[in-house]
Design an enzyme around this catalytic site. Structure first.
Site, mmCIF file in Angstrom:
data_model
loop_
_atom_site.group_PDB
_atom_site.id
_atom_site.type_symbol
_atom_site.label_atom_id
_atom_site.label_comp_id
_atom_site.label_asym_id
_atom_site.label_seq_id
_atom_site.Cartn_x
_atom_site.Cartn_y
_atom_site.Cartn_z
ATOM 1 N N CYS A 12 31.082 -44.778 8.136
ATOM 2 C CA CYS A 12 31.244 -45.720 7.031
ATOM 3 C C CYS A 12 31.571 -47.090 7.621
ATOM 4 O O CYS A 12 31.884 -47.208 8.814
ATOM 5 C CB CYS A 12 32.362 -45.266 6.099
ATOM 6 S SG CYS A 12 33.960 -45.320 6.917
ATOM 7 N N HIS A 40 39.926 -39.610 12.049
ATOM 8 C CA HIS A 40 40.161 -38.168 12.098
ATOM 9 C C HIS A 40 38.900 -37.439 12.529
ATOM 10 O O HIS A 40 38.284 -36.707 11.749
ATOM 11 C CB HIS A 40 40.646 -37.672 10.729
ATOM 12 C CG HIS A 40 42.067 -38.042 10.468
ATOM 13 N ND1 HIS A 40 42.622 -38.078 9.214
ATOM 14 C CD2 HIS A 40 43.050 -38.401 11.313
ATOM 15 C CE1 HIS A 40 43.887 -38.438 9.306
ATOM 16 N NE2 HIS A 40 44.163 -38.656 10.566
ATOM 17 N N HIS A 72 43.316 -46.279 8.498
ATOM 18 C CA HIS A 72 44.070 -45.801 7.332
ATOM 19 C C HIS A 72 45.202 -46.743 6.944
ATOM 20 O O HIS A 72 45.840 -46.556 5.913
ATOM 21 C CB HIS A 72 44.679 -44.422 7.625
ATOM 22 C CG HIS A 72 43.659 -43.381 7.926
ATOM 23 N ND1 HIS A 72 43.640 -42.654 9.092
ATOM 24 C CD2 HIS A 72 42.606 -42.943 7.215
ATOM 25 C CE1 HIS A 72 42.628 -41.817 9.074
ATOM 26 N NE2 HIS A 72 41.976 -41.980 7.952
ATOM 27 N N CYS A 94 41.054 -50.638 7.188
ATOM 28 C CA CYS A 94 39.823 -50.858 6.437
ATOM 29 C C CYS A 94 40.110 -51.767 5.232
ATOM 30 O O CYS A 94 41.121 -51.579 4.544
ATOM 31 C CB CYS A 94 39.281 -49.512 5.943
ATOM 32 S SG CYS A 94 37.901 -49.716 4.814
ATOM 33 N N HIS A 122 48.918 -37.541 4.022
ATOM 34 C CA HIS A 122 47.869 -38.273 4.741
ATOM 35 C C HIS A 122 48.375 -39.674 5.113
ATOM 36 O O HIS A 122 49.019 -40.345 4.297
ATOM 37 C CB HIS A 122 46.623 -38.374 3.846
ATOM 38 C CG HIS A 122 45.410 -38.855 4.574
ATOM 39 N ND1 HIS A 122 45.192 -40.196 4.831
ATOM 40 C CD2 HIS A 122 44.368 -38.193 5.121
ATOM 41 C CE1 HIS A 122 44.051 -40.313 5.508
ATOM 42 N NE2 HIS A 122 43.541 -39.118 5.689
ATOM 43 N N GLU A 124 46.977 -42.554 5.291
ATOM 44 C CA GLU A 124 46.589 -43.646 4.380
ATOM 45 C C GLU A 124 47.520 -43.682 3.164
ATOM 46 O O GLU A 124 47.992 -44.742 2.747
ATOM 47 C CB GLU A 124 45.139 -43.451 3.905
ATOM 48 C CG GLU A 124 44.717 -44.500 2.891
ATOM 49 C CD GLU A 124 43.518 -44.101 2.047
ATOM 50 O OE1 GLU A 124 42.513 -43.652 2.615
ATOM 51 O OE2 GLU A 124 43.592 -44.256 0.817
ATOM 52 N N CYS A 193 36.902 -45.698 -2.582
ATOM 53 C CA CYS A 193 35.995 -46.497 -1.755
ATOM 54 C C CYS A 193 34.531 -46.327 -2.203
ATOM 55 O O CYS A 193 34.113 -45.230 -2.566
ATOM 56 C CB CYS A 193 36.218 -46.017 -0.324
ATOM 57 S SG CYS A 193 34.865 -46.196 0.764
ATOM 58 N N SER A 221 39.933 -34.471 8.445
ATOM 59 C CA SER A 221 39.389 -35.650 7.765
ATOM 60 C C SER A 221 39.373 -35.405 6.256
ATOM 61 O O SER A 221 38.704 -34.496 5.766
ATOM 62 C CB SER A 221 37.977 -35.915 8.294
ATOM 63 O OG SER A 221 37.231 -36.632 7.339
ATOM 64 N N ASN A 223 38.070 -37.144 3.795
ATOM 65 C CA ASN A 223 36.800 -37.314 3.084
ATOM 66 C C ASN A 223 35.817 -36.187 3.403
ATOM 67 O O ASN A 223 35.012 -35.801 2.565
ATOM 68 C CB ASN A 223 36.227 -38.713 3.338
ATOM 69 C CG ASN A 223 35.562 -38.853 4.667
ATOM 70 O OD1 ASN A 223 34.405 -38.506 4.809
ATOM 71 N ND2 ASN A 223 36.289 -39.337 5.664
HETATM 72 S S1 SF4 Z 1 38.116 -46.609 2.773
HETATM 73 FE FE1 SF4 Z 1 37.913 -45.068 4.357
HETATM 74 S S2 SF4 Z 1 35.944 -44.123 3.938
HETATM 75 FE FE2 SF4 Z 1 35.948 -46.051 2.819
HETATM 76 S S3 SF4 Z 1 34.963 -47.542 4.184
HETATM 77 FE FE3 SF4 Z 1 37.179 -47.616 4.537
HETATM 78 S S4 SF4 Z 1 37.574 -46.223 6.228
HETATM 79 FE FE4 SF4 Z 1 35.555 -45.744 5.408
#
Ligand code: SF4
Length: 279
Positions: A12, A40, A72, A94, A122, A124, A193, A221, A223
């Protein structure tokens, strides 16, 4: 046997960005430390280790004067602790996670009790929760409201970025049912996301057409696990970290096999799975 890949596969945006930052810093400085695994995915971390990326388990484990934080994100408390120890921070948070952190902070500052729909363990989610400065909870069950003598009058609801949108909607609806009463105010902010939405939709579209889905990705992970959960609702699904984990018994009698992958799974690992199935 026909093998198909989902339309949305590969790193991603956030993971690609984090990996590029680390590669650049490691090259310039001859190595770099990260606070926890930056993504992850074992294969990606092993590859990064070969160019000098070392993982510090926690703040006490950091040896150098600079550390890279993961995609995260981190809480303001961790940031403060790092600064108090004069450790420089290279952030690879991110932008979509940052957006969720800002939403949590603003809601808390505006007097809302913040409910984060997500896995409380987690990194994040722990980071986002930190931005509520004690005015929030991370949970996946509305029963948490039973712990209050009085339900907070102002509730803010947001989600871990990688959750399944339909499940978040259900959670928010349940919370409205239980918590909305006279004079209350509930704000819902969609922090899922965009990449994850598209990836889940593409995986589900493929899962509906095949006899077996393989989800390539790290077992830690979030996701990847959500993708597997979603695909398993419509067809037989297995998570594999590498091609070696594919069991021949899964393939017996299957005509169409679909492949999808978590947001932190590199193309090389996906291609190895593809080759093994086609070999
Ligand atoms: S929120 Fe997580 S899954 Fe979405 S782009 Fe950012 S790192 Fe990637």
């Amino acid at each position: 046997m026909k093998v198909e890949k989902a339309d949305k596969i590969g790193f991603c945006f956030g993971v690609r960005r984090a990996v590029e930052v680390l590669e650049k810093v490691a090259q310039e400085q001859g190595g770099v430390e990260t606070l926890g695994a930056v993504v992850h995915n074992k294969q990606v971390m092993q590859r990064l280790a070969t160019i000098g990326v070392k993982v510090a388990r926690d703040i006490d484990d950091i040896r150098g004067g600079t550390v890279a934080t993961s995609s995260h994100g981190i809480s303001p408390q961790i940031e403060k602790e790092l600064r108090s120890r004069h450790i420089g921070i290279i952030s690879t948070t991110c932008p979509f996670v940052h957006r969720a952190q800002v939403a949590a902070r603003r809601l808390a500052e505006a007097g809302f009790f913040v409910v984060i729909y997500g896995d409380a363990d987690h990194p994040e989610v722990r980071g986002i929760l930190g931005w509520t400065r004690g005015q929030g909870i991370a949970t996946m069950d509305v029963k948490f409201l039973e712990t209050f003598d009085q339900v907070p009058r102002r509730l803010g609801i947001l989600s871990q970025t990688t959750q399944i949108p339909a499940h978040f909607n259900e959670f928010a609806k349940k919370l409205i049912d239980v918590a909305l009463s006279r004079d209350s105010e509930i704000r819902i902010i969609d922090t899922i996301c965009h990449d994850i939405r598209e990836r889940q939709a593409a995986a589900l579209k493929l899962a509906e057409k095949v006899d077996l889905m393989l989800v390539v990705g790290g077992r830690h992970s979030a996701n990847t696990n959500r993708l597997a959960e979603l695909c398993a609702e419509v067809t037989e699904t297995h998570v594999v970290e590498t091609a070696k984990e594919i069991k021949l018994s899964w393939l017996r009698g299957k005509n169409r096999i679909g492949i999808t992958a978590g947001a932190s799974t590199d193309e090389q690992t996906v291609n190895e799975v593809w080759r093994k199935l086609n070999g």
